[in-house]
Design a protein around this motif. Sequence first.
Motif, PDB file in Angstrom:
ATOM      1  N   ASN A 110       0.697  -1.212   0.075  1.00 41.56           N
ATOM      2  CA  ASN A 110       0.136   0.153  -0.134  1.00 41.56           C
ATOM      3  C   ASN A 110       0.816   1.234  -0.014  1.00 41.56           C
ATOM      4  OD1 ASN A 110      -2.648  -0.936  -0.104  1.00 41.56           O
ATOM      5  ND2 ASN A 110      -2.768  -1.135   2.105  1.00 41.56           N
ATOM      6  N   GLY A 111       2.009   0.982   0.360  1.00 36.57           N
ATOM      7  CA  GLY A 111       2.894   2.362   0.561  1.00 36.57           C
ATOM      8  C   GLY A 111       3.926   2.278  -0.888  1.00 36.57           C
ATOM      9  N   VAL A 112       3.648   1.391  -1.671  1.00 37.67           N
ATOM     10  CA  VAL A 112       4.248   1.212  -3.021  1.00 37.67           C
ATOM     11  C   VAL A 112       3.300   1.912  -4.151  1.00 37.67           C
ATOM     12  CG1 VAL A 112       5.698   0.115  -4.793  1.00 37.67           C
ATOM     13  CG2 VAL A 112       5.837  -0.284  -2.276  1.00 37.67           C
ATOM     14  N   PHE A 113       2.042   1.045  -4.143  1.00 34.99           N
ATOM     15  CA  PHE A 113       1.015   1.425  -5.217  1.00 34.99           C
ATOM     16  C   PHE A 113      -0.072   2.200  -4.433  1.00 34.99           C
ATOM     17  CE2 PHE A 113       3.216  -2.655  -6.237  1.00 34.99           C
ATOM     18  CZ  PHE A 113       3.536  -2.736  -7.302  1.00 34.99           C
ATOM     19  N   ASP A 114      -1.110   2.349  -5.269  1.00 34.07           N
ATOM     20  CA  ASP A 114      -2.421   3.148  -4.920  1.00 34.07           C
ATOM     21  C   ASP A 114      -2.831   2.143  -3.660  1.00 34.07           C
ATOM     22  OD1 ASP A 114      -1.866   5.241  -6.381  1.00 34.07           O
ATOM     23  OD2 ASP A 114      -3.344   4.220  -8.044  1.00 34.07           O
ATOM     24  N   PRO A 115      -3.000   2.817  -2.374  1.00 36.27           N
ATOM     25  CA  PRO A 115      -3.732   1.798  -1.403  1.00 36.27           C
ATOM     26  C   PRO A 115      -4.770   1.028  -1.691  1.00 36.27           C
ATOM     27  CG  PRO A 115      -3.041   3.889  -0.701  1.00 36.27           C
ATOM     28  CD  PRO A 115      -2.957   4.212  -2.266  1.00 36.27           C
ATOM     29  N   ASP A 116      -4.887  -0.150  -1.365  1.00 32.00           N
ATOM     30  CA  ASP A 116      -6.095  -1.097  -1.689  1.00 32.00           C
ATOM     31  C   ASP A 116      -6.421  -1.597  -3.168  1.00 32.00           C
ATOM     32  OD1 ASP A 116      -6.329  -2.160   0.917  1.00 32.00           O
ATOM     33  OD2 ASP A 116      -7.342  -0.152   1.447  1.00 32.00           O
ATOM     34  N   SER A 117      -5.203  -0.856  -4.083  1.00 33.09           N
ATOM     35  CA  SER A 117      -5.724  -0.930  -5.476  1.00 33.09           C
ATOM     36  C   SER A 117      -5.823  -2.598  -5.881  1.00 33.09           C
ATOM     37  CB  SER A 117      -4.534  -0.274  -6.229  1.00 33.09           C
ATOM     38  OG  SER A 117      -3.352  -0.842  -6.211  1.00 33.09           O
ATOM     39  N   THR A 118      -5.928  -2.848  -7.092  1.00 31.32           N
ATOM     40  CA  THR A 118      -6.029  -4.156  -7.734  1.00 31.32           C
ATOM     41  C   THR A 118      -4.677  -4.629  -7.747  1.00 31.32           C
ATOM     42  OG1 THR A 118      -7.853  -3.836  -9.091  1.00 31.32           O
ATOM     43  CG2 THR A 118      -6.702  -5.496  -9.611  1.00 31.32           C
ATOM     44  N   GLN A 119      -3.635  -4.120  -8.048  1.00 29.04           N
ATOM     45  CA  GLN A 119      -2.243  -4.238  -8.010  1.00 29.04           C
ATOM     46  C   GLN A 119      -2.073  -4.859  -6.709  1.00 29.04           C
ATOM     47  OE1 GLN A 119      -3.354  -1.463  -9.578  1.00 29.04           O
ATOM     48  NE2 GLN A 119      -1.871  -0.813 -10.822  1.00 29.04           N
ATOM     49  N   VAL A 120      -1.997  -4.159  -5.772  1.00 29.12           N
ATOM     50  CA  VAL A 120      -1.763  -4.512  -4.246  1.00 29.12           C
ATOM     51  C   VAL A 120      -2.644  -6.040  -3.823  1.00 29.12           C
ATOM     52  CG1 VAL A 120      -2.254  -4.124  -1.837  1.00 29.12           C
ATOM     53  CG2 VAL A 120      -1.487  -2.049  -3.519  1.00 29.12           C
ATOM     54  N   HIS A 121      -3.886  -6.050  -4.414  1.00 30.17           N
ATOM     55  CA  HIS A 121      -4.404  -7.305  -3.953  1.00 30.17           C
ATOM     56  C   HIS A 121      -3.844  -8.714  -4.585  1.00 30.17           C
ATOM     57  CE1 HIS A 121      -7.902  -4.601  -2.693  1.00 30.17           C
ATOM     58  NE2 HIS A 121      -7.314  -4.690  -1.833  1.00 30.17           N
TER      59      HIS A 121
END
Length: 311
Positions: A110-121
Amino acid sequence: MSQRDTLVHLFAGGCGGTVGAILTCPLEVVKTRLQSSSVTLYISEVQLSTMAGASVNRVVSPGPLHCLKVILEKEGPRSLFRGLGPNLVGVAPSRAIYFAAYSNCKEKLNGVFDPDSTQVHMISAAMAGFTAITATNPIWLIKTRLQLDARNRGEKRMGAFECVRKVYQTDGLRGFYRGMSASYAGISETVIHFVIYESIKQKLLDYKAPSTVENDEESVKEASDFVGMMLAAATSKTCATTIAYPHEVVRTRLREEGTKYRSFFQTLSLLVQEEGYGSLYRGLTTHLVRQIPNTAIMMATYELVVYLLNG
């Protein structure tokens, strides 16, 4: 994430997996039998009358209900809980490791990508799946072997320790990691499941948020919230399982004793050549009937335990 948060997710994941596994074990046994190449239980001889008055036998592959009936008649009700011991031994650490790893990865990403984005999940689900599979594959192999151990009433059944000894004598330590390639392929199912689940869950939270702010209330979860999470889990798991199901059949074949199957793609190719494309979806109905309530119960239990422990 603090050490306490990690322990909370470990405990909650273990609780969720355990409750779901106990309640849906009979369907897991039926599903495994249907996926197997063994025909001793679920293939029956059907006698057909011909025009000349003679009779012929035809081998047919019945559905889950017939398989359930045959198991009950030949092996008794206890056989529907074959492999539950190793399943419970495996599911608690597996789900605990998975949810702890997923939560840790999600917080860091969440600190690298947009928080709670599809990429993170997606990345979090893939990394957590890889970690859990690597750690617990031997337990799942033993569970599968025990579920495929078909014996009539009164006959001595193979125990977990006997199964471990047999696997080691036959294949050595490598034998405990058979089917891992198919399990890794199954990470795609986990990724699809969590991406859809998190998306639906967020929409449910967004729907509730305006009324919470308007009434100047804290975000307190109600029974309806957990029902919504169960529905979100059921929907997401149905989509993910239907798309990625063939890896389940391949994994079961790779874990069979004395099997001719050697690797993921070799097994996939052999299944299609010998049994047709339909074989890749054998046991899907039973799998869905089990997985939908199992996942709904597991996710709701996990979310509830986390909520209660975090006050």
